[in-house]
Write a protein that holds these residues in place. Structure first.
Motif, PDB file in Angstrom:
ATOM      1  N   UNK A 343       0.851  -1.192   0.000  1.00 50.61           N
ATOM      2  CA  UNK A 343       0.000   0.000   0.000  1.00 50.61           C
ATOM      3  C   UNK A 343       0.890   1.247   0.000  1.00 50.61           C
ATOM      4  N   UNK A 344       0.260   2.410  -0.075  1.00 51.22           N
ATOM      5  CA  UNK A 344       1.043   3.669  -0.088  1.00 51.22           C
ATOM      6  C   UNK A 344       1.244   4.169   1.348  1.00 51.22           C
ATOM      7  N   UNK A 345       1.703   3.255   2.220  1.00 55.95           N
ATOM      8  CA  UNK A 345       1.880   3.575   3.631  1.00 55.95           C
ATOM      9  C   UNK A 345       2.891   4.693   3.865  1.00 55.95           C
ATOM     10  N   UNK A 346       3.878   4.830   2.959  1.00 56.05           N
ATOM     11  CA  UNK A 346       4.943   5.823   3.173  1.00 56.05           C
ATOM     12  C   UNK A 346       4.447   7.270   3.060  1.00 56.05           C
ATOM     13  N   UNK A 347       3.230   7.433   2.507  1.00 58.60           N
ATOM     14  CA  UNK A 347       2.680   8.786   2.373  1.00 58.60           C
ATOM     15  C   UNK A 347       1.900   9.204   3.620  1.00 58.60           C
ATOM     16  N   UNK A 348       1.783   8.285   4.588  1.00 61.96           N
ATOM     17  CA  UNK A 348       0.946   8.546   5.751  1.00 61.96           C
ATOM     18  C   UNK A 348       1.786   8.855   6.995  1.00 61.96           C
ATOM     19  N   UNK A 349       1.111   9.396   7.987  1.00 58.40           N
ATOM     20  CA  UNK A 349       1.788   9.794   9.229  1.00 58.40           C
ATOM     21  C   UNK A 349       2.078   8.576  10.104  1.00 58.40           C
ATOM     22  N   UNK A 350       2.788   8.807  11.224  1.00 58.79           N
ATOM     23  CA  UNK A 350       3.176   7.734  12.139  1.00 58.79           C
ATOM     24  C   UNK A 350       1.948   7.040  12.737  1.00 58.79           C
ATOM     25  N   UNK A 351       0.872   7.788  12.983  1.00 56.07           N
ATOM     26  CA  UNK A 351      -0.346   7.208  13.566  1.00 56.07           C
ATOM     27  C   UNK A 351      -0.895   6.101  12.663  1.00 56.07           C
ATOM     28  N   UNK A 352      -0.947   6.383  11.357  1.00 58.75           N
ATOM     29  CA  UNK A 352      -1.404   5.379  10.394  1.00 58.75           C
ATOM     30  C   UNK A 352      -0.482   4.160  10.395  1.00 58.75           C
ATOM     31  N   UNK A 353       0.810   4.433  10.452  1.00 61.54           N
ATOM     32  CA  UNK A 353       1.797   3.357  10.366  1.00 61.54           C
ATOM     33  C   UNK A 353       1.696   2.407  11.573  1.00 61.54           C
ATOM     34  N   UNK A 354       1.382   2.971  12.731  1.00 58.21           N
ATOM     35  CA  UNK A 354       1.195   2.117  13.922  1.00 58.21           C
ATOM     36  C   UNK A 354       0.010   1.188  13.742  1.00 58.21           C
ATOM     37  N   UNK A 355      -1.089   1.719  13.217  1.00 55.77           N
ATOM     38  CA  UNK A 355      -2.273   0.891  12.959  1.00 55.77           C
ATOM     39  C   UNK A 355      -1.964  -0.187  11.921  1.00 55.77           C
ATOM     40  N   UNK A 356      -1.191   0.202  10.917  1.00 53.42           N
ATOM     41  CA  UNK A 356      -0.835  -0.747   9.868  1.00 53.42           C
ATOM     42  C   UNK A 356       0.059  -1.857  10.425  1.00 53.42           C
ATOM     43  N   UNK A 357       0.924  -1.506  11.375  1.00 55.13           N
ATOM     44  CA  UNK A 357       1.811  -2.505  11.983  1.00 55.13           C
ATOM     45  C   UNK A 357       0.994  -3.549  12.754  1.00 55.13           C
ATOM     46  N   UNK A 358      -0.081  -3.098  13.411  1.00 59.56           N
ATOM     47  CA  UNK A 358      -0.968  -4.035  14.119  1.00 59.56           C
ATOM     48  C   UNK A 358      -1.623  -5.012  13.131  1.00 59.56           C
ATOM     49  N   UNK A 359      -1.979  -4.492  11.943  1.00 58.79           N
ATOM     50  CA  UNK A 359      -2.570  -5.351  10.918  1.00 58.79           C
ATOM     51  C   UNK A 359      -1.546  -6.371  10.420  1.00 58.79           C
ATOM     52  N   UNK A 360      -0.298  -5.927  10.241  1.00 59.89           N
ATOM     53  CA  UNK A 360       0.767  -6.824   9.797  1.00 59.89           C
ATOM     54  C   UNK A 360       0.975  -7.947  10.805  1.00 59.89           C
ATOM     55  N   UNK A 361       0.948  -7.605  12.090  1.00 59.61           N
ATOM     56  CA  UNK A 361       1.101  -8.632  13.130  1.00 59.61           C
ATOM     57  C   UNK A 361      -0.036  -9.643  13.096  1.00 59.61           C
ATOM     58  N   UNK A 362      -1.240  -9.175  12.808  1.00 60.09           N
ATOM     59  CA  UNK A 362      -2.378 -10.085  12.678  1.00 60.09           C
ATOM     60  C   UNK A 362      -2.190 -10.999  11.458  1.00 60.09           C
ATOM     61  N   UNK A 363      -1.745 -10.407  10.353  1.00 63.37           N
ATOM     62  CA  UNK A 363      -1.520 -11.177   9.125  1.00 63.37           C
ATOM     63  C   UNK A 363      -0.373 -12.168   9.283  1.00 63.37           C
ATOM     64  N   UNK A 364       0.458 -11.983  10.283  1.00 61.92           N
ATOM     65  CA  UNK A 364       1.623 -12.849  10.489  1.00 61.92           C
ATOM     66  C   UNK A 364       1.237 -14.238  11.026  1.00 61.92           C
ATOM     67  N   UNK A 365      -0.010 -14.381  11.436  1.00 59.40           N
ATOM     68  CA  UNK A 365      -0.462 -15.677  11.950  1.00 59.40           C
ATOM     69  C   UNK A 365      -0.561 -16.678  10.804  1.00 59.40           C
ATOM     70  N   UNK A 366       0.130 -17.792  10.956  1.00 54.30           N
ATOM     71  CA  UNK A 366       0.195 -18.794   9.889  1.00 54.30           C
ATOM     72  C   UNK A 366      -1.115 -19.558   9.773  1.00 54.30           C
ATOM     73  N   UNK A 367      -1.560 -19.740   8.547  1.00 50.90           N
ATOM     74  CA  UNK A 367      -2.750 -20.552   8.268  1.00 50.90           C
ATOM     75  C   UNK A 367      -2.286 -21.767   7.461  1.00 50.90           C
ATOM     76  N   UNK A 368      -2.368 -22.934   8.051  1.00 45.42           N
ATOM     77  CA  UNK A 368      -1.981 -24.181   7.386  1.00 45.42           C
ATOM     78  C   UNK A 368      -2.710 -25.325   8.069  1.00 45.42           C
ATOM     79  N   UNK A 369      -2.902 -26.398   7.336  1.00 44.09           N
ATOM     80  CA  UNK A 369      -3.623 -27.538   7.880  1.00 44.09           C
ATOM     81  C   UNK A 369      -2.641 -28.662   8.195  1.00 44.09           C
ATOM     82  N   UNK A 370      -3.021 -29.508   9.126  1.00 46.75           N
ATOM     83  CA  UNK A 370      -2.066 -30.478   9.661  1.00 46.75           C
ATOM     84  C   UNK A 370      -2.632 -31.896   9.667  1.00 46.75           C
ATOM     85  N   UNK A 371      -1.742 -32.837   9.923  1.00 48.41           N
ATOM     86  CA  UNK A 371      -2.127 -34.239  10.115  1.00 48.41           C
ATOM     87  C   UNK A 371      -1.778 -34.595  11.553  1.00 48.41           C
TER      88      UNK A 371
END
Length: 402
Positions: A343-371
Protein backbone atom coordinates in the motif's frame (compact mmCIF):
# COMPACT_ATOMS: atom_id res chain seq x y z
CA UNK A 1 -26.67 -33.94 -21.08
CA UNK A 2 -23.80 -33.56 -18.62
CA UNK A 3 -24.14 -29.79 -18.77
CA UNK A 4 -27.79 -30.04 -17.64
CA UNK A 5 -26.84 -32.36 -14.77
CA UNK A 6 -24.09 -29.98 -13.65
CA UNK A 7 -26.49 -27.04 -13.80
CA UNK A 8 -28.95 -28.85 -11.50
CA UNK A 9 -26.16 -29.23 -8.94
CA UNK A 10 -25.65 -25.46 -8.78
CA UNK A 11 -27.19 -23.34 -6.03
CA UNK A 12 -27.32 -19.51 -6.42
CA UNK A 13 -27.28 -19.20 -2.63
CA UNK A 14 -24.03 -21.19 -2.50
CA UNK A 15 -22.11 -20.19 -5.66
CA UNK A 16 -18.88 -21.86 -4.49
CA UNK A 17 -20.06 -24.88 -2.48
CA UNK A 18 -23.32 -25.63 -4.35
CA UNK A 19 -22.49 -29.11 -5.77
CA UNK A 20 -20.50 -30.10 -2.69
CA UNK A 21 -23.29 -29.29 -0.22
CA UNK A 22 -25.81 -31.12 -2.42
CA UNK A 23 -23.52 -34.17 -2.42
CA UNK A 24 -23.25 -34.02 1.39
CA UNK A 25 -27.04 -33.87 1.62
CA UNK A 26 -27.63 -36.62 -0.97
CA UNK A 27 -25.30 -39.09 0.77
CA UNK A 28 -26.61 -38.21 4.22
CA UNK A 29 -23.53 -36.56 5.75
CA UNK A 30 -25.59 -33.42 6.32
CA UNK A 31 -28.56 -34.99 8.05
CA UNK A 32 -32.00 -33.63 7.05
CA UNK A 33 -34.44 -32.18 9.57
CA UNK A 34 -37.19 -34.56 8.45
CA UNK A 35 -37.29 -37.35 11.06
CA UNK A 36 -38.08 -40.13 8.60
CA UNK A 37 -35.26 -39.17 6.20
CA UNK A 38 -32.88 -38.67 9.11
CA UNK A 39 -33.57 -42.20 10.39
CA UNK A 40 -33.28 -43.54 6.84
CA UNK A 41 -29.77 -42.08 6.41
CA UNK A 42 -28.69 -43.27 9.85
CA UNK A 43 -29.81 -46.79 8.85
CA UNK A 44 -27.86 -46.51 5.55
CA UNK A 45 -24.76 -45.42 7.44
CA UNK A 46 -25.21 -48.27 9.90
CA UNK A 47 -25.55 -50.82 7.08
CA UNK A 48 -22.25 -49.75 5.47
CA UNK A 49 -20.54 -49.68 8.87
CA UNK A 50 -21.66 -53.27 9.51
CA UNK A 51 -20.36 -54.22 6.07
CA UNK A 52 -16.96 -52.72 6.93
CA UNK A 53 -16.92 -54.90 10.06
CA UNK A 54 -17.53 -57.98 7.87
CA UNK A 55 -14.51 -56.99 5.77
CA UNK A 56 -12.38 -57.02 8.93
CA UNK A 57 -13.77 -60.45 9.90
CA UNK A 58 -12.92 -61.80 6.44
CA UNK A 59 -9.22 -61.09 7.07
CA UNK A 60 -9.18 -64.15 9.34
CA UNK A 61 -10.56 -66.43 6.62
CA UNK A 62 -8.16 -65.30 3.86
CA UNK A 63 -5.01 -64.98 5.96
CA UNK A 64 -3.43 -68.07 4.35
CA UNK A 65 -3.51 -66.52 0.85
CA UNK A 66 -1.13 -63.54 0.65
CA UNK A 67 -2.74 -62.02 -2.46
CA UNK A 68 -6.28 -62.25 -1.03
CA UNK A 69 -5.05 -60.93 2.31
CA UNK A 70 -3.37 -57.89 0.76
CA UNK A 71 -6.39 -57.19 -1.43
CA UNK A 72 -8.67 -57.38 1.60
CA UNK A 73 -6.40 -55.17 3.71
CA UNK A 74 -6.19 -52.31 1.23
CA UNK A 75 -9.98 -52.25 0.69
CA UNK A 76 -10.75 -52.70 4.39
CA UNK A 77 -8.41 -49.90 5.46
CA UNK A 78 -9.96 -47.50 2.95
CA UNK A 79 -13.47 -48.54 4.03
CA UNK A 80 -12.58 -48.10 7.71
CA UNK A 81 -11.17 -44.67 6.89
CA UNK A 82 -14.45 -43.75 5.17
CA UNK A 83 -16.48 -44.88 8.20
CA UNK A 84 -14.29 -42.75 10.49
CA UNK A 85 -14.73 -39.75 8.16
CA UNK A 86 -18.50 -40.06 8.26
CA UNK A 87 -18.71 -40.72 12.00
CA UNK A 88 -16.57 -37.66 12.79
CA UNK A 89 -18.56 -35.55 10.32
CA UNK A 90 -21.81 -36.57 12.02
CA UNK A 91 -20.34 -36.14 15.51
CA UNK A 92 -18.93 -32.67 14.66
CA UNK A 93 -21.92 -31.74 12.50
CA UNK A 94 -22.35 -28.31 14.12
CA UNK A 95 -18.71 -27.39 13.49
CA UNK A 96 -18.91 -28.49 9.84
CA UNK A 97 -22.15 -26.55 9.32
CA UNK A 98 -20.58 -23.42 10.85
CA UNK A 99 -17.60 -23.76 8.48
CA UNK A 100 -19.86 -24.21 5.43
CA UNK A 101 -21.97 -21.20 6.43
CA UNK A 102 -18.86 -19.06 6.96
CA UNK A 103 -17.45 -20.05 3.56
CA UNK A 104 -20.77 -19.25 1.87
CA UNK A 105 -21.14 -15.92 3.67
CA UNK A 106 -17.58 -14.76 2.95
CA UNK A 107 -17.82 -15.93 -0.67
CA UNK A 108 -21.08 -14.04 -1.26
CA UNK A 109 -19.55 -10.88 0.24
CA UNK A 110 -16.67 -11.10 -2.23
CA UNK A 111 -19.04 -11.55 -5.17
CA UNK A 112 -20.64 -8.17 -4.44
CA UNK A 113 -17.43 -6.44 -5.52
CA UNK A 114 -17.05 -4.35 -8.67
CA UNK A 115 -13.27 -4.77 -8.81
CA UNK A 116 -12.54 -6.50 -12.17
CA UNK A 117 -9.37 -8.13 -10.79
CA UNK A 118 -11.27 -9.76 -7.91
CA UNK A 119 -14.17 -10.79 -10.17
CA UNK A 120 -11.73 -12.52 -12.52
CA UNK A 121 -10.11 -14.32 -9.59
CA UNK A 122 -13.52 -15.40 -8.30
CA UNK A 123 -14.39 -16.83 -11.71
CA UNK A 124 -11.06 -18.66 -11.90
CA UNK A 125 -11.35 -20.15 -8.41
CA UNK A 126 -14.98 -21.21 -8.94
CA UNK A 127 -14.17 -22.94 -12.22
CA UNK A 128 -11.20 -24.65 -10.58
CA UNK A 129 -13.40 -25.90 -7.71
CA UNK A 130 -15.86 -27.36 -10.20
CA UNK A 131 -13.08 -29.11 -12.11
CA UNK A 132 -11.49 -30.77 -9.07
CA UNK A 133 -14.92 -31.73 -7.70
CA UNK A 134 -16.21 -33.37 -10.89
CA UNK A 135 -12.85 -34.94 -11.78
CA UNK A 136 -12.56 -36.41 -8.29
CA UNK A 137 -16.10 -37.78 -8.47
CA UNK A 138 -15.29 -39.32 -11.87
CA UNK A 139 -12.09 -40.91 -10.58
CA UNK A 140 -13.86 -42.38 -7.56
CA UNK A 141 -16.76 -43.86 -9.49
CA UNK A 142 -14.52 -45.18 -12.23
CA UNK A 143 -12.83 -47.17 -9.47
CA UNK A 144 -16.19 -48.35 -8.07
CA UNK A 145 -17.54 -49.35 -11.51
CA UNK A 146 -14.39 -51.34 -12.32
CA UNK A 147 -14.65 -53.12 -8.95
CA UNK A 148 -18.27 -54.10 -9.64
CA UNK A 149 -17.89 -54.98 -13.34
CA UNK A 150 -14.60 -56.92 -13.11
CA UNK A 151 -16.10 -60.16 -11.60
CA UNK A 152 -18.88 -60.17 -14.20
CA UNK A 153 -16.43 -59.49 -17.01
CA UNK A 154 -14.19 -62.38 -16.02
CA UNK A 155 -17.11 -64.78 -15.57
CA UNK A 156 -18.64 -64.09 -19.00
CA UNK A 157 -15.38 -63.61 -20.93
CA UNK A 158 -13.52 -66.69 -19.71
CA UNK A 159 -14.99 -70.12 -20.44
CA UNK A 160 -12.17 -71.80 -18.53
CA UNK A 161 -12.94 -69.74 -15.43
CA UNK A 162 -16.65 -70.64 -15.66
CA UNK A 163 -15.84 -74.32 -15.90
CA UNK A 164 -13.41 -74.11 -12.97
CA UNK A 165 -16.07 -72.42 -10.84
CA UNK A 166 -18.64 -75.09 -11.74
CA UNK A 167 -16.34 -78.02 -10.89
CA UNK A 168 -15.13 -76.36 -7.68
CA UNK A 169 -11.46 -75.83 -8.62
CA UNK A 170 -11.92 -72.04 -8.63
CA UNK A 171 -14.14 -69.64 -6.69
CA UNK A 172 -16.28 -66.65 -7.61
CA UNK A 173 -14.43 -63.32 -7.58
CA UNK A 174 -16.11 -61.07 -4.97
CA UNK A 175 -16.86 -57.42 -5.67
CA UNK A 176 -15.28 -56.67 -2.29
CA UNK A 177 -13.80 -59.32 -0.02
CA UNK A 178 -16.15 -59.66 2.97
CA UNK A 179 -17.59 -62.29 5.30
CA UNK A 180 -21.25 -63.31 5.05
CA UNK A 181 -23.21 -65.67 7.35
CA UNK A 182 -24.11 -68.00 4.45
CA UNK A 183 -22.37 -70.03 1.76
CA UNK A 184 -21.19 -67.63 -0.96
CA UNK A 185 -19.68 -70.41 -3.07
CA UNK A 186 -23.16 -71.13 -4.53
CA UNK A 187 -24.63 -68.94 -7.27
CA UNK A 188 -27.47 -67.70 -5.03
CA UNK A 189 -25.15 -66.98 -2.11
CA UNK A 190 -22.64 -65.27 -4.39
CA UNK A 191 -25.30 -63.04 -5.97
CA UNK A 192 -26.70 -62.06 -2.55
CA UNK A 193 -23.20 -61.23 -1.27
CA UNK A 194 -22.39 -59.31 -4.49
CA UNK A 195 -25.52 -57.16 -4.17
CA UNK A 196 -24.61 -56.17 -0.61
CA UNK A 197 -20.96 -55.61 -1.59
CA UNK A 198 -21.98 -53.46 -4.59
CA UNK A 199 -24.29 -51.38 -2.40
CA UNK A 200 -21.49 -50.81 0.11
CA UNK A 201 -19.02 -49.91 -2.65
CA UNK A 202 -21.39 -47.37 -4.22
CA UNK A 203 -22.48 -45.82 -0.93
CA UNK A 204 -18.93 -45.82 0.43
CA UNK A 205 -17.83 -44.07 -2.77
CA UNK A 206 -20.50 -41.44 -2.11
CA UNK A 207 -19.12 -40.93 1.39
CA UNK A 208 -15.59 -40.42 0.09
CA UNK A 209 -16.49 -38.09 -2.80
CA UNK A 210 -18.81 -35.87 -0.74
CA UNK A 211 -16.46 -35.56 2.24
CA UNK A 212 -13.23 -35.11 0.28
CA UNK A 213 -14.76 -32.87 -2.39
CA UNK A 214 -16.20 -30.54 0.26
CA UNK A 215 -12.92 -30.41 2.20
CA UNK A 216 -10.85 -29.69 -0.90
CA UNK A 217 -13.09 -26.84 -2.05
CA UNK A 218 -12.98 -25.31 1.44
CA UNK A 219 -9.17 -25.39 1.25
CA UNK A 220 -9.35 -23.58 -2.10
CA UNK A 221 -11.65 -21.00 -0.50
CA UNK A 222 -9.14 -20.25 2.27
CA UNK A 223 -6.43 -19.67 -0.31
CA UNK A 224 -8.76 -17.40 -2.34
CA UNK A 225 -9.80 -15.42 0.75
CA UNK A 226 -6.15 -14.87 1.70
CA UNK A 227 -5.43 -13.55 -1.81
CA UNK A 228 -8.44 -11.22 -1.64
CA UNK A 229 -7.27 -9.96 1.74
CA UNK A 230 -3.88 -9.12 0.24
CA UNK A 231 -5.56 -7.17 -2.58
CA UNK A 232 -7.72 -5.26 -0.08
CA UNK A 233 -4.71 -4.54 2.17
CA UNK A 234 -2.90 -3.01 -0.82
CA UNK A 235 -5.84 -0.65 -1.31
CA UNK A 236 -6.30 0.51 2.32
CA UNK A 237 -5.10 4.06 1.57
CA UNK A 238 -6.16 4.09 -2.08
CA UNK A 239 -3.63 4.96 -4.79
CA UNK A 240 -1.09 7.76 -5.05
CA UNK A 241 -3.35 9.62 -7.47
CA UNK A 242 -6.59 8.85 -5.59
CA UNK A 243 -5.96 8.70 -1.86
CA UNK A 244 -8.87 8.11 0.52
CA UNK A 245 -9.57 10.16 3.63
CA UNK A 246 -8.76 9.10 7.19
CA UNK A 247 -12.20 7.70 8.02
CA UNK A 248 -12.35 5.44 4.94
CA UNK A 249 -8.77 4.21 5.46
CA UNK A 250 -9.49 3.35 9.10
CA UNK A 251 -12.67 1.51 8.10
CA UNK A 252 -10.80 -0.53 5.48
CA UNK A 253 -8.07 -1.36 7.96
CA UNK A 254 -10.59 -2.58 10.54
CA UNK A 255 -12.39 -4.68 7.93
CA UNK A 256 -9.15 -6.37 6.87
CA UNK A 257 -8.29 -7.09 10.50
CA UNK A 258 -11.72 -8.50 11.39
CA UNK A 259 -11.87 -10.62 8.22
CA UNK A 260 -8.50 -12.17 8.98
CA UNK A 261 -9.46 -12.84 12.61
CA UNK A 262 -12.59 -14.64 11.37
CA UNK A 263 -10.61 -16.53 8.72
CA UNK A 264 -8.06 -17.76 11.27
CA UNK A 265 -10.88 -18.79 13.63
CA UNK A 266 -12.65 -20.94 11.03
CA UNK A 267 -9.40 -22.27 9.59
CA UNK A 268 -8.59 -23.61 13.06
CA UNK A 269 -12.06 -25.13 13.43
CA UNK A 270 -11.67 -26.74 10.00
CA UNK A 271 -8.23 -28.06 10.93
CA UNK A 272 -9.53 -29.47 14.22
CA UNK A 273 -12.16 -31.44 12.28
CA UNK A 274 -9.81 -32.59 9.51
CA UNK A 275 -6.48 -33.08 11.31
CA UNK A 276 -7.27 -36.38 13.12
CA UNK A 277 -8.66 -37.80 9.87
CA UNK A 278 -5.54 -36.85 7.91
CA UNK A 279 -3.25 -38.39 10.53
CA UNK A 280 -4.97 -41.76 10.11
CA UNK A 281 -5.24 -41.22 6.37
CA UNK A 282 -1.49 -40.80 5.96
CA UNK A 283 -0.88 -44.16 7.60
CA UNK A 284 -3.64 -45.84 5.58
CA UNK A 285 -2.37 -44.36 2.30
CA UNK A 286 1.20 -45.47 2.99
CA UNK A 287 0.07 -49.08 3.47
CA UNK A 288 -2.48 -48.94 0.65
CA UNK A 289 0.02 -47.57 -1.89
CA UNK A 290 2.62 -50.13 -0.84
CA UNK A 291 0.18 -53.05 -1.13
CA UNK A 292 -1.26 -51.89 -4.47
CA UNK A 293 2.20 -51.41 -6.02
CA UNK A 294 3.19 -54.89 -4.86
CA UNK A 295 0.03 -56.44 -6.33
CA UNK A 296 0.64 -54.75 -9.70
CA UNK A 297 4.10 -56.30 -9.69
CA UNK A 298 2.99 -59.89 -8.95
CA UNK A 299 -0.37 -59.92 -10.76
CA UNK A 300 -0.54 -61.90 -14.04
CA UNK A 301 -4.07 -60.92 -15.11
CA UNK A 302 -4.11 -57.81 -17.32
CA UNK A 303 -7.59 -56.83 -16.07
CA UNK A 304 -6.57 -57.18 -12.45
CA UNK A 305 -3.44 -55.13 -13.10
CA UNK A 306 -5.60 -52.41 -14.65
CA UNK A 307 -7.83 -52.36 -11.57
CA UNK A 308 -4.83 -52.19 -9.25
CA UNK A 309 -3.22 -49.44 -11.34
CA UNK A 310 -6.44 -47.40 -11.28
CA UNK A 311 -6.70 -47.98 -7.53
CA UNK A 312 -3.11 -46.79 -7.12
CA UNK A 313 -3.84 -43.62 -9.10
CA UNK A 314 -6.91 -42.97 -6.95
CA UNK A 315 -4.94 -43.46 -3.72
CA UNK A 316 -2.13 -41.13 -4.82
CA UNK A 317 -4.61 -38.52 -6.10
CA UNK A 318 -6.56 -38.50 -2.82
CA UNK A 319 -3.53 -37.72 -0.71
CA UNK A 320 -1.88 -35.40 -3.23
CA UNK A 321 -4.94 -33.14 -3.60
CA UNK A 322 -5.10 -32.58 0.16
CA UNK A 323 -1.37 -31.86 0.47
CA UNK A 324 -1.31 -29.64 -2.64
CA UNK A 325 -4.17 -27.40 -1.54
CA UNK A 326 -2.92 -27.15 2.03
CA UNK A 327 0.46 -26.17 0.60
CA UNK A 328 -1.25 -23.43 -1.44
CA UNK A 329 -2.93 -22.08 1.70
CA UNK A 330 0.42 -22.03 3.55
CA UNK A 331 2.13 -19.98 0.83
CA UNK A 332 -0.85 -17.61 0.44
CA UNK A 333 -0.75 -17.08 4.22
CA UNK A 334 2.96 -16.27 4.09
CA UNK A 335 2.49 -13.85 1.15
CA UNK A 336 -0.38 -12.05 2.91
CA UNK A 337 2.05 -9.90 4.93
CA UNK A 338 3.19 -8.26 1.70
CA UNK A 339 -0.25 -6.68 1.24
CA UNK A 340 0.06 -3.82 3.77
CA UNK A 341 3.61 -3.05 2.58
CA UNK A 342 2.34 -2.83 -1.01
CA UNK A 343 0.00 0.00 0.00
CA UNK A 344 1.04 3.67 -0.09
CA UNK A 345 1.88 3.58 3.63
CA UNK A 346 4.94 5.82 3.17
CA UNK A 347 2.68 8.79 2.37
CA UNK A 348 0.95 8.55 5.75
CA UNK A 349 1.79 9.79 9.23
CA UNK A 350 3.18 7.73 12.14
CA UNK A 351 -0.35 7.21 13.57
CA UNK A 352 -1.40 5.38 10.39
CA UNK A 353 1.80 3.36 10.37
CA UNK A 354 1.19 2.12 13.92
CA UNK A 355 -2.27 0.89 12.96
CA UNK A 356 -0.83 -0.75 9.87
CA UNK A 357 1.81 -2.51 11.98
CA UNK A 358 -0.97 -4.04 14.12
CA UNK A 359 -2.57 -5.35 10.92
CA UNK A 360 0.77 -6.82 9.80
CA UNK A 361 1.10 -8.63 13.13
CA UNK A 362 -2.38 -10.09 12.68
CA UNK A 363 -1.52 -11.18 9.12
CA UNK A 364 1.62 -12.85 10.49
CA UNK A 365 -0.46 -15.68 11.95
CA UNK A 366 0.20 -18.79 9.89
CA UNK A 367 -2.75 -20.55 8.27
CA UNK A 368 -1.98 -24.18 7.39
CA UNK A 369 -3.62 -27.54 7.88
CA UNK A 370 -2.07 -30.48 9.66
CA UNK A 371 -2.13 -34.24 10.12
CA UNK A 372 -2.44 -34.55 13.87
CA UNK A 373 0.17 -32.84 16.06
CA UNK A 374 3.06 -34.32 14.07
CA UNK A 375 3.23 -32.74 10.62
CA UNK A 376 1.77 -30.14 8.29
CA UNK A 377 -0.09 -31.07 5.12
CA UNK A 378 2.36 -29.93 2.45
CA UNK A 379 3.84 -31.23 -0.79
CA UNK A 380 7.02 -32.11 1.13
CA UNK A 381 4.93 -34.31 3.45
CA UNK A 382 3.33 -35.99 0.43
CA UNK A 383 6.77 -36.81 -1.01
CA UNK A 384 7.88 -38.26 2.34
CA UNK A 385 4.79 -40.50 2.41
CA UNK A 386 5.58 -41.77 -1.11
CA UNK A 387 9.14 -42.50 0.01
CA UNK A 388 7.83 -44.39 3.03
CA UNK A 389 5.36 -46.38 0.89
CA UNK A 390 8.17 -47.31 -1.51
CA UNK A 391 10.30 -48.48 1.42
CA UNK A 392 7.47 -50.70 2.66
CA UNK A 393 6.99 -52.02 -0.89
CA UNK A 394 10.69 -52.92 -1.17
CA UNK A 395 10.61 -54.66 2.21
CA UNK A 396 7.46 -56.62 1.26
CA UNK A 397 8.91 -57.65 -2.10
CA UNK A 398 12.17 -58.85 -0.59
CA UNK A 399 10.38 -60.80 2.15
CA UNK A 400 8.35 -62.69 -0.47
CA UNK A 401 11.46 -63.52 -2.52
CA UNK A 402 13.11 -65.35 0.42
Amino acid sequence: MLQKIFQKLENPKRPLLGPNVKALQFWGLLLPKNKFMKRFYIFMHFAVTVFTATECIDVWFVKSDMNLLLNNLKITMLATMSVIKVMTFLFWQKSWISIIEYVTRADLNQRNTTDPKKLELLKTFTQYCRKITFMYWSLMYTTVIIMIVLPLYKYFSSETYRENVKNGTDSYIPVVSSWVPFDKSTMVGYLAASIYQSYAAIYGGGWITSFDGNSMVIMVFFRAELEFLRIDAMDIFGTESEQVDQEVALKRLKECHSRHVELVKYARIFDSCLSPIMLLYMFVCSVMLCVTAYQINIETSAMQRLLNAEYLVFGVAQLFIYCWHSNDVLYASADLMCGPYESIWWTKSVVYRKDLFLLVEQFNKEVVFSAGPFTKLTVATFINILKGAYSYYTLLSQSQMK
